[in-house]
Design an enzyme around this catalytic site. Structure first.
Site, mmCIF file in Angstrom:
data_model
loop_
_atom_site.group_PDB
_atom_site.id
_atom_site.type_symbol
_atom_site.label_atom_id
_atom_site.label_comp_id
_atom_site.label_asym_id
_atom_site.label_seq_id
_atom_site.Cartn_x
_atom_site.Cartn_y
_atom_site.Cartn_z
ATOM 1 N N ILE A 1 -1.772 15.380 -34.938
ATOM 2 C CA ILE A 1 -1.925 16.800 -34.633
ATOM 3 C C ILE A 1 -3.159 17.007 -33.759
ATOM 4 C CG2 ILE A 1 -2.196 19.112 -35.611
ATOM 5 C CD1 ILE A 1 -1.073 17.838 -38.269
ATOM 6 N N LYS A 2 -2.961 17.726 -32.678
ATOM 7 C CA LYS A 2 -4.043 17.941 -31.716
ATOM 8 C C LYS A 2 -4.526 19.384 -31.822
ATOM 9 C CE LYS A 2 -4.834 16.616 -26.857
ATOM 10 N NZ LYS A 2 -4.097 16.258 -25.612
ATOM 11 N N VAL A 3 -5.826 19.542 -32.055
ATOM 12 C CA VAL A 3 -6.420 20.877 -32.171
ATOM 13 C C VAL A 3 -7.608 20.980 -31.228
ATOM 14 C CG1 VAL A 3 -5.685 21.133 -34.582
ATOM 15 C CG2 VAL A 3 -7.959 20.212 -34.076
#
Length: 217
Positions: free
Chosen positions: A82-84
């Site tokens: 997951i990229k934040v």
């Protein structure tokens, strides 16, 4: 050093993956737009092809919404990362999702201070953007070096993922400094094989071989 490919182009990923050059893939909203496909579909196809982590980016701006989007993206495949973004809300989302056992790539990092926060928030990867710093006349490699020194000082396990790679020199310099990972467009990775003296030498070998009148097969 691990090589991640910064693209959502399935054919380009497959070509490099078949050569063993792909340890992971990074995508972002701009690359999803360029692919012309639904994020779930293209991410699932990449995840099925590549064994390593495949970054899929949330687009929400508030922590609770990022967490919900992150959980949804993580359901696509076990190797989704997951990229934040490196905002305060992004760090909150990183902490929650990391505690749940998800891999997190904290992106859009432009300072050592941000990198420290990401590591403490449980980021699997920190993505400092080299090229975009170069664009404003700062040396992006200085950021990689600063983060490497700080992480080594304190034993942070977060991996440095050098991003916004524009040139072969970026890759070589990041490797010399000790970045754990680089992510680059397929064209930049393929251009690592290019050298004018290789081309010149091959041309000479071919010319000399032609004069022998021989064939190998």
């Amino acid at each position: 050093m691990k090589f991640f490919v910064d693209t959502a182009d399935i054919a380009a990923i497959k070509e490099l993956n078949d050569l063993g050059m792909v340890d992971g893939v990074t995508t972002n909203p701009s690359l999803i737009l360029k692919s012309g496909r639904a994020i779930a579909d293209v991410t699932a196809e990449i995840c099925a092809m590549v064994e390593g982590p495949v970054s899929a980016e949330v687009v929400a701006e508030k922590a609770d919404d990022m967490i919900a989007e992150g959980r949804h993206l993580a359901k696509i495949a076990p190797n989704v990362c997951i990229k934040v973004p490196l905002t305060w809300d992004g760090l909150k989302a990183c902490r929650v999702l990391s505690d749940e056992g998800h891999k997190l790539n904290v992106t859009l990092c432009f300072s050592p201070a941000q990198a420290i926060l990401a590591a403490k928030a449980g980021a699997t990867f920190i993505s400092p953007f080299i090229g975009r710093l170069d664009d404003i006349h700062l040396d992006g490699m200085d950021l990689i070096a600063d983060i490497r020194e700080i992480y080594d000082n304190y034993g942070y396990e977060t991996e440095i993922l050098a991003a916004s790679i524009r040139t072969v020199n970026h890759i070589v310099d990041a490797a010399k400094i000790g970045a754990d990972v680089i992510t680059a467009p397929p064209s930049v990775i393929k251009s690592m094989a290019n050298h004018i003296l290789t081309d010149k030498g091959l041309a000479q070998f071919n010319a000399d071989w032609a004069q022998t009148g021989q064939k190998i097969l």
